[in-house]
Design an enzyme around this catalytic site. Structure first.
Site, mmCIF file in Angstrom:
data_model
loop_
_atom_site.group_PDB
_atom_site.id
_atom_site.type_symbol
_atom_site.label_atom_id
_atom_site.label_comp_id
_atom_site.label_asym_id
_atom_site.label_seq_id
_atom_site.Cartn_x
_atom_site.Cartn_y
_atom_site.Cartn_z
ATOM 1 N N GLY A 212 -41.594 -5.636 3.102
ATOM 2 C CA GLY A 212 -40.482 -5.927 4.000
ATOM 3 C C GLY A 212 -40.184 -7.387 4.251
ATOM 4 O O GLY A 212 -39.045 -7.753 4.529
ATOM 5 N N GLU B 249 -44.401 -11.818 8.396
ATOM 6 C CA GLU B 249 -44.134 -10.388 8.573
ATOM 7 C C GLU B 249 -42.635 -10.151 8.754
ATOM 8 O O GLU B 249 -41.926 -11.022 9.253
ATOM 9 C CB GLU B 249 -44.856 -9.895 9.832
ATOM 10 C CG GLU B 249 -46.181 -9.202 9.575
ATOM 11 C CD GLU B 249 -46.029 -7.771 9.052
ATOM 12 O OE1 GLU B 249 -44.945 -7.397 8.540
ATOM 13 O OE2 GLU B 249 -46.997 -7.018 9.164
ATOM 14 N N ASP B 250 -42.192 -8.970 8.410
ATOM 15 C CA ASP B 250 -40.802 -8.616 8.709
ATOM 16 C C ASP B 250 -40.673 -8.214 10.179
ATOM 17 O O ASP B 250 -39.762 -8.641 10.876
ATOM 18 C CB ASP B 250 -40.291 -7.495 7.791
ATOM 19 C CG ASP B 250 -41.186 -6.251 7.776
ATOM 20 O OD1 ASP B 250 -42.302 -6.260 8.362
ATOM 21 O OD2 ASP B 250 -40.775 -5.252 7.162
ATOM 22 N N ASP C 245 -44.452 -4.210 15.246
ATOM 23 C CA ASP C 245 -44.080 -3.022 16.025
ATOM 24 C C ASP C 245 -45.260 -2.710 16.943
ATOM 25 O O ASP C 245 -45.381 -3.294 18.019
ATOM 26 C CB ASP C 245 -43.771 -1.907 15.009
ATOM 27 C CG ASP C 245 -43.156 -0.672 15.628
ATOM 28 O OD1 ASP C 245 -43.896 0.064 16.303
ATOM 29 O OD2 ASP C 245 -41.957 -0.421 15.430
ATOM 30 N N LYS D 146 -41.098 -6.150 18.429
ATOM 31 C CA LYS D 146 -40.764 -5.136 19.440
ATOM 32 C C LYS D 146 -41.831 -5.193 20.525
ATOM 33 O O LYS D 146 -42.830 -4.468 20.461
ATOM 34 C CB LYS D 146 -40.771 -3.737 18.805
ATOM 35 C CG LYS D 146 -39.701 -3.482 17.747
ATOM 36 C CD LYS D 146 -39.828 -2.043 17.223
ATOM 37 C CE LYS D 146 -38.827 -1.716 16.146
ATOM 38 N NZ LYS D 146 -39.051 -0.375 15.546
ATOM 39 N N PHE E 212 -35.354 1.643 15.778
ATOM 40 C CA PHE E 212 -35.639 1.502 14.357
ATOM 41 C C PHE E 212 -34.545 0.696 13.660
ATOM 42 O O PHE E 212 -33.368 1.007 13.774
ATOM 43 C CB PHE E 212 -35.775 2.872 13.693
ATOM 44 C CG PHE E 212 -36.293 2.757 12.287
ATOM 45 C CD1 PHE E 212 -37.644 2.522 12.047
ATOM 46 C CD2 PHE E 212 -35.439 2.858 11.206
ATOM 47 C CE1 PHE E 212 -38.128 2.387 10.758
ATOM 48 C CE2 PHE E 212 -35.914 2.726 9.907
ATOM 49 C CZ PHE E 212 -37.265 2.495 9.684
ATOM 50 N N VAL E 213 -34.971 -0.339 12.971
ATOM 51 C CA VAL E 213 -34.021 -1.228 12.299
ATOM 52 C C VAL E 213 -34.261 -1.254 10.790
ATOM 53 O O VAL E 213 -35.372 -0.993 10.330
ATOM 54 C CB VAL E 213 -34.122 -2.656 12.866
ATOM 55 C CG1 VAL E 213 -33.597 -2.722 14.288
ATOM 56 C CG2 VAL E 213 -35.546 -3.179 12.802
HETATM 57 P P1 XMP Z 1 -47.007 -1.966 13.118
HETATM 58 O O1 XMP Z 1 -46.680 -0.782 13.967
HETATM 59 O O2 XMP Z 1 -48.365 -1.885 12.509
HETATM 60 O O3 XMP Z 1 -45.977 -1.840 11.941
HETATM 61 O O4 XMP Z 1 -46.757 -3.281 13.828
HETATM 62 C C1 XMP Z 1 -45.655 -2.885 11.146
HETATM 63 C C2 XMP Z 1 -44.956 -2.411 9.909
HETATM 64 O O5 XMP Z 1 -44.205 -1.214 10.148
HETATM 65 C C3 XMP Z 1 -42.933 -1.295 9.598
HETATM 66 N N1 XMP Z 1 -41.925 -1.137 10.687
HETATM 67 C C4 XMP Z 1 -40.619 -0.978 10.520
HETATM 68 N N2 XMP Z 1 -39.902 -0.904 9.396
HETATM 69 N N3 XMP Z 1 -37.944 -0.654 10.683
HETATM 70 C C5 XMP Z 1 -38.564 -0.754 9.491
HETATM 71 O O6 XMP Z 1 -37.887 -0.728 8.472
HETATM 72 C C6 XMP Z 1 -38.589 -0.698 11.858
HETATM 73 O O7 XMP Z 1 -37.972 -0.608 12.930
HETATM 74 C C7 XMP Z 1 -40.012 -0.854 11.773
HETATM 75 N N4 XMP Z 1 -40.984 -0.972 12.699
HETATM 76 C C8 XMP Z 1 -42.135 -1.133 11.994
HETATM 77 C C9 XMP Z 1 -42.856 -2.635 8.920
HETATM 78 O O8 XMP Z 1 -43.098 -2.462 7.544
HETATM 79 C C10 XMP Z 1 -43.963 -3.450 9.500
HETATM 80 O O9 XMP Z 1 -44.528 -4.370 8.604
HETATM 81 MG MG MG Z 2 -41.731 -1.012 5.818
#
Ligand code: XMP
Ligand code: MG
Length: 176
Positions: free
Chosen positions: A46, A100-101, A104, A132, A153-154
């Site tokens: 991402g 990171e993208d 979450d 987030k 969700f984005v």
């Molecule tokens: P955590 O929950 O471990 O997740 O912080 C991190 C990874 O989860 C993906 N992620 C998303 N991907 N839209 C997405 O396309 C979202 O809203 C979203 N939220 C989490 C993402 O790959 C991230 O690195």
């Molecule tokens: Mg992803």
């Protein structure tokens, strides 16, 4: 509007807004690392677009490498985190900036930071395009945040829904 499979997404962060903010983050990193030579560690898939845009605007000496972890399936975090793949360079004494993208729950990042921390880097910082805060379950806070967003969700600009939707110039949000 953007339709991917069964879901509809609407515009959320424009191209100009993204670009301006990434320029600011790069300026901040240029300042903060002016006497260092950081290694950017890009979390695939991402973060690749954000990382490219950010790195183009770094004027400091820096290098880049790519890792892959996966914890996310469809639109809900599974909390199951797989191994880190792809990191072959020595990290001892290096100043790492994880790219990171989106942060979450933060569980992915926490795991990555711990594993990288075991390899004696000089420092670890985190730069994320999106954050987030309301979803955060881990004990960490990213050092460079593009945008703090609500817990929705984005997709777009590298982020995907089921593998699709990465190839856009703006960020979209799931229509509610
Ligand atoms: P955590 O929950 O471990 O997740 O912080 C991190 C990874 O989860 C993906 N992620 C998303 N991907 N839209 C997405 O396309 C979202 O809203 C979203 N939220 C989490 C993402 O790959 C991230 O690195
Ligand atoms: Mg992803």
């Amino acid at each position: 509007m953007l339709t991917i499979k069964d879901k509809t997404f609407v515009p959320f962060i424009t191209q100009a807004t993204l670009e301006n903010r990434i320029t600011q983050l790069a300026e901040q990193i240029n300042q903060d690392y002016k006497d260092r030579e950081p290694l950017l560690v890009v979390v695939l898939n991402g973060a690749f677009i954000f990382a490219a845009e950010l790195m183009k605007q770094l004027t400091i000496a820096c290098r880049v490498t790519f890792i892959r972890v996966s914890s996310y399936h469809q639109t809900a975090s599974t909390g199951v985190i797989r191994e880190i793949l792809g990191l072959h360079e020595p990290l001892e004494g290096q100043d790492l900036i994880l790219i990171e993208d989106i942060v979450d729950t933060g569980l992915t990042l926490q795991r990555v930071c711990r594993q990288l921390g075991d390899r004696q880097p000089a420092s670890i910082a985190v730069a994320t395009l999106l954050f987030k805060p309301d979803a955060l379950q881990a004990d960490l806070s990213p050092d460079y945040v593009g945008f703090s967003i609500e817990n929705r969700f984005v997709v777009g600009y590298g982020l995907d829904y089921d593998g699709f939707g990465r190839n856009t110039k703006e960020v979209f949000v799931l229509q509610e």
